[in-house]
Design a protein around this motif. Structure first.
Motif, mmCIF file in Angstrom:
data_model
loop_
_atom_site.group_PDB
_atom_site.id
_atom_site.type_symbol
_atom_site.label_atom_id
_atom_site.label_comp_id
_atom_site.label_asym_id
_atom_site.label_seq_id
_atom_site.Cartn_x
_atom_site.Cartn_y
_atom_site.Cartn_z
ATOM 1 N N SER A 134 0.819 -1.209 0.000
ATOM 2 C CA SER A 134 0.000 0.000 0.000
ATOM 3 C C SER A 134 0.851 1.257 0.000
ATOM 4 O O SER A 134 0.401 2.300 -0.468
ATOM 5 N N VAL A 135 2.077 1.174 0.501
ATOM 6 C CA VAL A 135 2.893 2.375 0.532
ATOM 7 C C VAL A 135 3.248 2.834 -0.884
ATOM 8 O O VAL A 135 3.410 4.011 -1.157
ATOM 9 N N TYR B 277 1.198 2.468 -3.494
ATOM 10 C CA TYR B 277 0.009 3.193 -3.944
ATOM 11 C C TYR B 277 -0.002 4.594 -3.352
ATOM 12 O O TYR B 277 -0.382 5.564 -3.997
ATOM 13 N N LEU C 50 2.577 6.329 -2.566
ATOM 14 C CA LEU C 50 3.583 7.114 -3.271
ATOM 15 C C LEU C 50 3.024 7.669 -4.565
ATOM 16 O O LEU C 50 3.140 8.867 -4.864
ATOM 17 N N ILE D 259 0.467 10.390 -3.771
ATOM 18 C CA ILE D 259 0.905 11.685 -3.283
ATOM 19 C C ILE D 259 1.759 12.399 -4.322
ATOM 20 O O ILE D 259 1.741 13.624 -4.431
ATOM 21 N N GLY E 20 -9.017 -0.893 7.163
ATOM 22 C CA GLY E 20 -7.797 -0.981 7.946
ATOM 23 C C GLY E 20 -6.617 -0.279 7.329
ATOM 24 O O GLY E 20 -5.533 -0.281 7.883
ATOM 25 N N ALA F 111 -4.104 2.221 6.696
ATOM 26 C CA ALA F 111 -3.652 3.366 7.481
ATOM 27 C C ALA F 111 -2.604 4.181 6.742
ATOM 28 O O ALA F 111 -2.714 5.387 6.622
ATOM 29 N N VAL F 112 -1.607 3.498 6.220
ATOM 30 C CA VAL F 112 -0.454 4.216 5.702
ATOM 31 C C VAL F 112 -0.785 5.013 4.459
ATOM 32 O O VAL F 112 -0.509 6.202 4.358
ATOM 33 N N ALA G 299 -2.919 7.870 5.242
ATOM 34 C CA ALA G 299 -2.196 8.922 5.959
ATOM 35 C C ALA G 299 -1.413 9.773 4.972
ATOM 36 O O ALA G 299 -1.201 10.959 5.193
ATOM 37 N N MET G 300 -0.998 9.150 3.862
ATOM 38 C CA MET G 300 -0.188 9.903 2.909
ATOM 39 C C MET G 300 -1.032 10.814 2.031
ATOM 40 O O MET G 300 -0.591 11.892 1.665
ATOM 41 N N ALA H 67 -8.093 4.851 10.810
ATOM 42 C CA ALA H 67 -6.831 4.125 10.885
ATOM 43 C C ALA H 67 -5.640 5.066 10.723
ATOM 44 O O ALA H 67 -4.624 4.931 11.415
ATOM 45 N N ILE I 32 -4.755 6.767 13.966
ATOM 46 C CA ILE I 32 -3.937 5.971 14.892
ATOM 47 C C ILE I 32 -2.473 6.131 14.528
ATOM 48 O O ILE I 32 -1.612 6.349 15.380
ATOM 49 N N LEU I 33 -2.214 6.016 13.230
ATOM 50 C CA LEU I 33 -0.829 6.084 12.781
ATOM 51 C C LEU I 33 -0.213 7.429 13.107
ATOM 52 O O LEU I 33 0.937 7.506 13.553
ATOM 53 N N PRO J 157 -7.266 -4.867 11.109
ATOM 54 C CA PRO J 157 -6.357 -3.895 10.497
ATOM 55 C C PRO J 157 -4.976 -4.014 11.109
ATOM 56 O O PRO J 157 -4.843 -4.246 12.317
ATOM 57 N N SER J 158 -3.948 -3.825 10.318
ATOM 58 C CA SER J 158 -2.609 -4.060 10.846
ATOM 59 C C SER J 158 -2.213 -3.014 11.882
ATOM 60 O O SER J 158 -1.390 -3.292 12.747
ATOM 61 N N VAL J 159 -2.838 -1.826 11.846
ATOM 62 C CA VAL J 159 -2.520 -0.855 12.902
ATOM 63 C C VAL J 159 -2.940 -1.383 14.255
ATOM 64 O O VAL J 159 -2.247 -1.225 15.257
ATOM 65 N N GLY K 256 4.947 -6.128 2.409
ATOM 66 C CA GLY K 256 4.267 -4.929 1.969
ATOM 67 C C GLY K 256 3.701 -4.077 3.077
ATOM 68 O O GLY K 256 3.178 -3.006 2.821
ATOM 69 N N THR L 257 3.346 -1.540 6.121
ATOM 70 C CA THR L 257 4.087 -0.388 6.651
ATOM 71 C C THR L 257 3.642 -0.004 8.048
ATOM 72 O O THR L 257 4.431 0.470 8.858
ATOM 73 N N ILE M 66 4.944 1.630 13.603
ATOM 74 C CA ILE M 66 4.654 1.653 15.036
ATOM 75 C C ILE M 66 5.682 0.869 15.828
ATOM 76 O O ILE M 66 6.061 1.259 16.934
ATOM 77 N N TYR N 149 8.217 5.411 2.809
ATOM 78 C CA TYR N 149 7.320 6.352 3.480
ATOM 79 C C TYR N 149 8.075 7.580 3.949
ATOM 80 O O TYR N 149 7.628 8.717 3.755
ATOM 81 N N SER O 291 9.086 9.977 1.161
ATOM 82 C CA SER O 291 8.026 10.610 0.370
ATOM 83 C C SER O 291 7.616 11.894 1.063
ATOM 84 O O SER O 291 7.994 12.140 2.200
ATOM 85 N N ALA P 22 5.150 12.562 2.590
ATOM 86 C CA ALA P 22 4.443 12.334 3.843
ATOM 87 C C ALA P 22 5.404 12.223 5.014
ATOM 88 O O ALA P 22 5.060 12.502 6.146
#
Lengths: 331, 343, 304
Positions: A138-139, A141, A143, A146, A247, A249-250, A253-254, A280, A283-284, B138-140, B242, B244, B249, B281, B284, B286
């Motif tokens: 997902s990071v 995606y 990228l 953003i 779920g 999050a990353v 968040a971006m 989500a 939280i991050l 969710p992974s968080v 994959g 993050t 965390i 991450y 980038s 972000a």
């Protein structure tokens, strides 16, 4: 062969030891998950108990509330638990529901195209590409979102007039609901297309042939027989995709804007370009503040909401599948 | 019966009509619209998918230098001096290894119990639900839970302690352990599929020769479903590689490996460090946003790893090892030669 | 003993009479097969009138480069049952499928010759329109995963009517469904519960459901591709009676590899071998006085 018979035959001392060991491992996993559910709820409880049901409601700026909690000292006062998560929930709803709805329609059409109408050459290329896309982290995606989509939207779709119209409340850049929903759709599409396409491909040829032989054209055959047969799989794919979207999050968040802002639908189309921050992602973004008790409780409360939603989704999916068994449709 | 002369072909000059594709011109309008929509969406998806793949490939290759793969990141504002991503690659491999090493045996064991034993049945159903919850969580949330556990005092040896005595809770141990929760459902379901597809006669043959169920599973069934276990493990690894959220965390946002203590391997595992995902991450907009080119290059390497895992899974599920003949006949041949372990 | 030689043939000597099952009394209703079949045939009323529905003219069919049907000409008439018999690979199924252009779903199918329905070349008609006039029942019963009502009504909603498509639960459709089920002899057995899943019916009932489904669209021609080969004898008998009862209202073409079934059911028989039409005639002609040697061989079981 009768399973009960085989069970009675093959027991011996080693077998009982083996069964106990394996069973213990399985129970350990069960206990772990149970502990997770219980601890998250326990740690979340103070936040819920101080806010009651209005935890889910609107009431002020979420970012301010979080900042207040972060700046508090070790001694939590009652008012510091004040938290109204509605902007976050609204953001989550907008992005998740939007993405799933778009992905549902698009994935059905794409899967039908893939299994019925596509020339073999396109099928051969598209199949592995879709499977690859389903596994992309997902990071990445995020990228693309953003660096490509957000900039594009910022430059081409958000006019200065639009910016000015909401300037007093919020700054618009390319990170907003629209970008988040689009990238989220892109993320969940491959898995939905793959599952739907494989379900369509495994519809018995006899049904397809029988329908064609009755004078029903190809599209209607697909719509009334194949898609109907694939309904359990489509439901399963939707549940899977929604859980993933919830779920996520990353990536969110971006690209989603990072502000706990609730887009006002009365703004019209401009609402699509306003920033949000789904649950989500919140939280991050607050992972550093977990040492502060008040903030930790609030973050765990958000986590509890996510966990319960994911569990409810699974149950809803299971329930929907039961209804399909009536007509002999198996997933 | 005497073979009679068959007329070889239709008389020349006769019209041979090939089967035409069903012309949609005669369909009702709404069906034609649907047909058109399907084609539009299909081609559109094709183009977008190819665009993404090509874009990542082009950007990645243009920014990827071999030196990046062997240098450690060095914090610097100037792009050319900010080093490569050796540490993130190490981090990714480390996390994947720990996660898989924990999840694979556990997953196979649980799958074996679910497939072959399943007693009592309410317990089996509960375990299945737990695995489903694991798969959908969710992974968080998993990361938060992991933080909670590993910040406990008695687990301080798995990470480091701050000056105040509080356990830091973030380390490769912690991240790897939580990653195994990610991979577990995939391994369990793939292995269970493998067990379900084995025909009963395999088990019957083994029991009829007096082998216990444990022996049957260990010596007959598991070797026969090795491809499925490998598939599940590869899928699990793909998911680990994959992710993050758990990394952010449970491993922080550093750029280089920070071992704790001086023991060679354990120190590394107790410490923190980057992985490819957290590196992307951070680089980038972000994160720190200083080096988007590095982000593209690292993302490309990440994609290559995922591609390799995907290709591996495809090879496993399509190749000859999957055919019934291969796994079955191998297993059937093994049964008489096992030592007599029944007691 | 040479290990490479096969073991010697041993003949088992029997020193007692072979066992013969006692004949059942005729009052049981189970008359010996042969007389029952002729009874069925002689008891059949002669069809009211026979009119030609389809005409197959010098048709050749191929899959790829392989000519599977060679120069076949046949009439298909309403009021009679046409049975196509022959060994496997004789092309009879391919010929049957070409009658409703089902061969076109296979890529690479080719055709020479003409097939007409009521004087119109079927290849000039729109294919789905054709398939509503010429419907087909397959070897394996294939009811859709829907309720019984929805199965039979399946093709009905597709038929354009003057007022646009009929809505699903309109009285016309309900009447048509009940009608079709009665024609197929299934209505009585269903005890009025048409909302049950069609997959819960027995094999014979499912096949009759498929026939009802095919009849619901009121076709001119009904094609049956070995409809009873997956069914037990009692279901088979029921369906054979059904076929005979339908022949006045629909032209029926049935492909069967079961000679006895053809004997029981058919008025005209076409015997095909390796793609060619060897002989065509009434069933008395084919079964009692076959003109060609190959027909005689096939009927007597010399090959098959």
């Amino acid at each position: 062969m009768d399973r009960a018979l085989t069970r009675r035959w093959a027991t011996g001392k080693t077998d009982q030891r083996a069964e106990r060991t394996l069973g213990a491992l399985a129970v350990a996993v069960l206990v772990l998950i149970g502990a997770m559910l219980v601890t998250v709820v326990i740690k979340a409880w103070p936040s819920f108990s101080h806010n009651g049901l209005s935890w889910f409601g609107p009431g002020g700026d979420v970012d301010t509330q979080i900042r207040a909690m972060a700046e508090s000292k070790a001694l939590p006062g009652r008012s510091l638990y004040y938290f109204r998560a509605w902007p976050l929930i609204w953001g989550t709803l907008l992005t998740t529901v939007g993405a799933v709805l778009i992905a549902l329609v698009v994935s059905m059409l794409a899967a039908i195209f893939l299994t019925e109408f596509a020339p073999p050459a396109i099928r051969r290329v598209l199949d592995p590409v879709i499977r690859l896309l389903a596994g992309v982290p997902s990071v990445i995606y995020g990228l693309i979102g953003i660096l490509v989509l957000a900039r594009y939207i910022d430059n081409h779709w958000i006019s200065n007039a639009r910016r000015a119209s909401v300037n007093y409340v919020v700054q618009l850049n390319g990170n907003d609901v629209m970008t988040a929903t689009l990238i989220l759709t892109l993320m969940i599409l491959p898995i939905m297309v793959a599952i739907t396409a494989s379900a369509l491909a495994s519809v018995p040829g006899a049904w397809r042939e029988g329908s064609l032989a009755l004078g029903v054209n190809r599209w209607r055959t697909i719509w009334r027989v194949s898609l109907r047969t694939a309904r359990p799989a489509i439901v399963a794919a939707t549940v899977l995709a929604t859980a993933r979207a919830l779920g996520e999050a990353v990536m969110l968040a971006m690209v989603s804007g990072g502000r706990g802002f609730a887009p006002n639908l009365l703004d019209g189309v401009t609402a699509l370009f306003e920033p949000v921050r789904p649950l989500a992602a919140t939280i991050l973004q607050n992972k550093e503040g977990l040492t502060i008790p008040v903030l930790a409780h609030t973050v765990y409360a958000i986590a509890a909401v996510l966990l319960v939603s994911a569990a409810m989704l699974s149950f809803a999916g299971w329930f929907a599948k039961q209804r399909f068994h009536r007509y002999g449709l198996r997933a | 019966m005497a073979a009679t002369e068959l007329a070889p072909a239709p008389p020349s000059g006769s019209v041979i009509a090939r089967a035409p594709r069903e012309r949609t011109g005669s369909w009702p309008l709404i069906d034609r619209i649907a047909y058109f929509l399907c084609w539009t969406v299909g081609i559109g998806l094709c183009l977008i998918a190819l665009a993404i793949v090509l874009f990542m490939a082009v950007k990645g290759i243009s920014y990827l230098r071999p030196s990046l793969l062997v240098n450690s990141p060095a914090p610097s504002v100037v792009q050319s001096q900010s080093g490569g991503f050796l540490d993130p690659i190490e981090g990714t491999l480390l996390v994947a290894a720990i996660g898989t090493v924990i999840a694979a045996p556990l997953g196979v064991a649980i799958a074996a119990w679910l497939a072959e034993y399943r007693r009592p049945s309410w317990l089996a159903r509960a375990v299945e639900s737990a695995i489903e919850v694991m798969a959908g969580a969710p992974s968080v949330v998993l990361a938060l839970f992991g933080l909670l556990i590993f910040a406990q005092d008695f687990l301080g040896f798995l990470s480091q302690r701050a000056a105040t005595g509080a356990v830091y809770g973030r380390s490769f141990f912690a991240a790897g352990a939580v990653m195994s929760i990610l991979a577990l459902p995939l391994i369990v379901s793939a292995t269970r599929e493998g067990f379900a597809q084995l025909p009963d006669r395999l088990r019957e043959a083994s029991y009829a020769l007096g082998r216990t169920r444990a022996t049957t599973i260990r010596r007959v069934l598991l070797p026969a479903i090795r491809p499925d276990i490998a598939t599940g493990t590869a899928l699990g690894m793909g998911r680990i590689v994959g992710d993050t959220a758990i990394i952010t965390i449970l491993l922080g946002a550093g750029l280089t490996m920070q071992p704790v203590g001086h023991t060679p391997v354990i120190g590394l595992l107790r410490g923190t460090g980057p992985t490819l995902t957290s590196y992307v991450y951070e680089n980038s907009p972000a994160g720190e946003g200083l080096a988007p080119q590095k982000a593209y290059a690292a993302a490309f390497v990440l994609l290559l790893i995922v591609l390799a895992l995907n290709a591996f899974v495809t090879w496993l599920t399509n190749g000859g090892a999957r055919s019934e003949g291969g796994g079955l006949s191998r297993a059937l041949r093994l049964i008489p030669f096992m030592p007599n372990l029944s007691r | 003993m040479d290990p490479m030689m096969p073991p010697p043939v041993r003949r088992i000597a029997i020193d007692r009479e072979p066992y013969v099952a006692p004949a059942r009394p005729a009052g049981n209703g189970h008359a010996p097969a042969a007389t029952a079949a002729t009874a069925l045939r002689t008891a059949r009323p002669v069809a009211a009138q026979v009119r030609e529905r389809m005409r197959i003219e010098s048709v050749w069919l191929a899959y790829g480069e392989n000519w599977v049907v060679r120069d076949v000409s046949l009439p298909v008439r309403q009021g009679e049952v046409l049975a196509m018999i022959g060994a496997s690979g004789s092309g009879k199924t391919t010929l049957l499928r070409s009658l409703n252009r089902l061969t076109e779903i296979t890529a690479g199918a080719a055709r020479v010759g003409h097939i007409t329905l009521d004087g119109n070349d079927i290849h000039e008609l729109e294919v789905n329109e054709l398939r509503r006039h010429v419907t087909m029942v397959f070897q394996q019963p294939n009811p859709f995963p829907m309720s019984i009502f929805d199965n039979v009504a399946y093709a009905l909603a597709e038929r354009p009517t003057r007022g646009g498509r009929r809505r699903r639960r309109s009285p016309e459709i309900e009447r048509a469904v009940v009608d079709a089920l009665q024609r197929a002899g299934l209505y009585g057995e269903l005890a009025g519960d048409l909302e049950r899943s069609a997959l819960r019916l027995s094999g014979g009932q499912q096949q009759r459901l498929c026939i009802a489904r095919a009849l619901a669209a009121d076709p001119q021609v009904l094609l049956l591709d070995e409809p009873c080969s997956a069914l037990d004898p009692i279901s088979t008998a029921t369906i054979e009676e059904l076929i005979v009862s339908l022949r006045d209202s629909v032209a029926i073409v049935i492909v069967t590899h079961n000679l006895q079934q053809a004997f029981r059911v058919a008025d005209h028989v076409a015997f095909m071998h390796l793609g060619e039409l060897v002989e065509y005639g009434t069933s008395e002609q084919i079964f009692d006085r076959p003109a060609m040697q190959r027909t005689r061989d096939y009927i007597s079981g010399a090959f098959g």
